[in-house]
Write an enzyme that holds these catalytic residues in place. Structure first.
Site, PDB file in Angstrom:
ATOM      1  N   TYR A 164     -22.155  -8.698  10.388  1.00 25.17           N
ATOM      2  CA  TYR A 164     -23.214  -9.709  10.434  1.00 25.17           C
ATOM      3  C   TYR A 164     -22.701 -11.095  10.074  1.00 25.17           C
ATOM      4  O   TYR A 164     -23.471 -12.050  10.032  1.00 25.17           O
ATOM      5  CB  TYR A 164     -24.344  -9.357   9.453  1.00 25.17           C
ATOM      6  CG  TYR A 164     -25.170  -8.200   9.909  1.00 25.17           C
ATOM      7  CD1 TYR A 164     -24.609  -6.938   9.988  1.00 25.17           C
ATOM      8  CD2 TYR A 164     -26.495  -8.361  10.280  1.00 25.17           C
ATOM      9  CE1 TYR A 164     -25.344  -5.859  10.417  1.00 25.17           C
ATOM     10  CE2 TYR A 164     -27.238  -7.288  10.716  1.00 25.17           C
ATOM     11  CZ  TYR A 164     -26.666  -6.042  10.783  1.00 25.17           C
ATOM     12  OH  TYR A 164     -27.399  -4.982  11.212  1.00 25.17           O
ATOM     13  N   LYS A 230     -18.477   4.215   5.471  1.00 23.76           N
ATOM     14  CA  LYS A 230     -17.813   4.959   6.546  1.00 23.76           C
ATOM     15  C   LYS A 230     -16.303   4.807   6.326  1.00 23.76           C
ATOM     16  O   LYS A 230     -15.541   4.435   7.220  1.00 23.76           O
ATOM     17  CB  LYS A 230     -18.279   4.383   7.899  1.00 23.76           C
ATOM     18  CG  LYS A 230     -17.858   5.159   9.105  1.00 23.76           C
ATOM     19  CD  LYS A 230     -18.554   6.499   9.246  1.00 23.76           C
ATOM     20  CE  LYS A 230     -17.960   7.280  10.412  1.00 23.76           C
ATOM     21  NZ  LYS A 230     -18.254   8.711  10.358  1.00 23.76           N
ATOM     22  N   ASP A 284     -22.605   9.002   7.999  1.00 17.71           N
ATOM     23  CA  ASP A 284     -23.261   9.976   8.879  1.00 17.71           C
ATOM     24  C   ASP A 284     -23.877  11.114   8.065  1.00 17.71           C
ATOM     25  O   ASP A 284     -24.975  11.590   8.349  1.00 17.71           O
ATOM     26  CB  ASP A 284     -22.315  10.517   9.963  1.00 17.71           C
ATOM     27  CG  ASP A 284     -20.878  10.623   9.516  1.00 17.71           C
ATOM     28  OD1 ASP A 284     -20.495   9.924   8.570  1.00 17.71           O
ATOM     29  OD2 ASP A 284     -20.134  11.434  10.089  1.00 17.71           O
ATOM     30  N   ASP A 308     -28.837  -1.666   7.277  1.00 15.19           N
ATOM     31  CA  ASP A 308     -29.820  -2.038   8.287  1.00 15.19           C
ATOM     32  C   ASP A 308     -30.374  -0.768   8.935  1.00 15.19           C
ATOM     33  O   ASP A 308     -31.591  -0.571   9.030  1.00 15.19           O
ATOM     34  CB  ASP A 308     -29.126  -2.921   9.339  1.00 15.19           C
ATOM     35  CG  ASP A 308     -30.116  -3.639  10.229  1.00 15.19           C
ATOM     36  OD1 ASP A 308     -31.324  -3.457  10.050  1.00 15.19           O
ATOM     37  OD2 ASP A 308     -29.670  -4.375  11.128  1.00 15.19           O
TER      38      ASP A 308
END
Ligand code: NAP
Length: 417
Positions: A164, A230, A284, A308
């Site tokens: 972002y 992640k 995940d 988000d």
């Protein structure tokens, strides 16, 4: 005691009240704080009118004449453009800076106007690095899962970095070509017809966000903070986020925090009283876990993009965005806001659900230390929904519910206080 503030903002006098001051990043709230509000575009006016009545009634219920809010309107979005020819007037920014805490309805992101999202601009100007989204269930709200009440999390999403950061170049641009050839110098291949985006994650940005999440967990007696990342794939950004989190917690919260490793090596898996568990989960897996073992999670600290996605997924799980509150918090400034958009087709019709702004207001009162007001709003909001008195969006999903207008829904909440 009210201060007299002679400075005007957007040509308007400031109402009688007092300024909130910040000490070590925390607000010290006077009896009559001056709080700037931005009504918002589209349905914003309907929502704000209803929400303000609920806020004032809850403060009155909690403290009688001893405390109140001096609401001060400031302008952004379409109303600002119409009145001042500017989507985000300098004076509105100056007022937020001066008074520190504000609340806003949704704002239009002008398409093709060449200006950036006003929400993103506000976050950047005031360095509002924490996006905080509490997600909890209110009994009776229609939900797509069997046991929505098991999810009660507060998501702390980093708000300034990651993909972002706005460092992105289109395929074929000079910048993209240069970056591709630069990276080839490291022996890595990128297809020449690639767009390029950069994902910066800093130690500073990660640690200040995770620190806020841990402080929140300690102050609110939450049982755990989970760092979602992640890092198995993006080791030096997402993985480093996690490592920097553990490093900071070890240095700054040794007395209050136990990591998952220490839990087993030192405490045989039994969590000691009055401590917060710090663990981490891969992104995940986290999405599965909030569905399959929701009650194992409490506070979640994560990077911008993960946060988000996760915030909206969790909001959907407990009944949707119409009632999901949010806040953007920095060290000396906080803006509480609706998480949905302006829903322009319902503007002026007095039908929209004001729940997101009302519950964002409850978050604001908690931030100000007025927890009694937060509790009154939560309890009355919950009671109103349990009585199946709801706006159109929930009514269409709740058999036997009574459909109320925005203003009537606010009145019902006030009656249930
Ligand atoms: P939206 O305004 O969130 O509306 C999409 C749909 O979501 C609405 O038609 C409505 O669905 C439902 N909805 C939204 N808010 C609701 C509420 N309070 N109560 C009940 N239902 C609600 O999204 P959009 O149409 O994509 O965006 C419109 C404008 O808002 C754009 O300019 C966008 O940039 C801006 N926006 C602003 C913010 C912000 O200020 N934080 C956030 C997102 C978007 P139904 O028609 O099915 O009832």
């Amino acid at each position: 005691m009210s201060q007299v503030i002679t400075k005007k903002f957007n040509g308007l006098n400031v109402p009688a009240g007092e300024k909130i001051v910040f000490v070590n990043g925390k607000p010290v709230t006077p009896a009559k704080p001056i709080i700037p509000f931005i009504e918002g575009d589209g349905t914003g006016a309907d929502i704000w009118r209803a929400s303000k009545r609920v806020f004032d009634a809850a403060v009155d219920k909690a403290y009688g004449k001893a405390r109140s809010i001096a609401w001060f309107e400031i302008f952004a979005g379409e109303k600002a453009n119409e009145n001042f020819g500017n989507w985000l007037p300098e004076d509105s920014l100056a007022a937020i800076k001066e008074f520190g805490v504000g609340i806003k309805g949704p704002l239009t992101t002008p398409v093709g106007g060449g200006i950036r999202s006003l929400n993103v601009t506000l976050r950047q100007i005031f360095d509002l690095y924490c996006c905080v989204r509490p997600v909890r269930y209110f009994q009776g709200v229609p939900s797509p899962v069997v046991a929505p009440q098991k999810l009660d999390v507060v998501i702390f999403r980093e708000n300034t970095e990651d993909v972002y950061a706005g460092i992105e170049y289109p395929m074929g641009s000079e910048e993209a070509k240069k970056l591709i050839s630069f990276i080839e110098g490291f022996g890595k291949k990128i297809r020449p017809d690639s767009g390029i985006g950069i994902k910066p994650i800093s130690k500073f940005g990660s640690q200040r966000l995770i620190k806020r999440a841990i402080q929140y967990a300690i102050e609110n007696k939450r049982k755990s903070v989970t760092m979602m990342h992640k890092g198995n794939i993006m080791k030096f950004t997402e993985g480093a986020f996690r490592d920097w989190g553990y490093e900071m917690a070890n240095a700054e919260f040794k007395d209050n925090v136990v990591s998952e490793d220490t839990l087993w090596s030192e405490f045989e898996g039994k969590m000691p009283d009055n401590k917060v568990l710090l663990n981490d989960r891969i992104a995940d897996s986290m999405f599965q876990q909030v569905l399959t073992r929701p009650d194992e999670y409490s506070v979640i600290a994560t990077t911008n993009l993960n946060g988000d996605y996760l915030s909206d997924a969790c909001a959907a799980q407990v009944g949707g965005l119409g009632i999901a509150p949010g806040a953007n918090i920095g060290d000396e400034c906080a803006i509480f806001e609706a998480t949905h958009g302006t829903a322009p087709k319902y503007a002026g019709k007095d039908v929209i659900n004001p729940g997101s702004v009302i519950l964002s207001g409850a978050m604001m009162f908690e931030y100000l230390g007025w927890n009694e007001v937060r509790d009154i709003i939560h309890s009355a909001f919950g009671k109103t929904i349990q009585k199946k008195l709801v706006t159109y969006d929930l009514e269409r999903l709740m058999p036997g519910a009574t459909k109320l207008k925005t203003s009537e829904f606010a009145s019902a909440i006030i009656e249930n206080m």
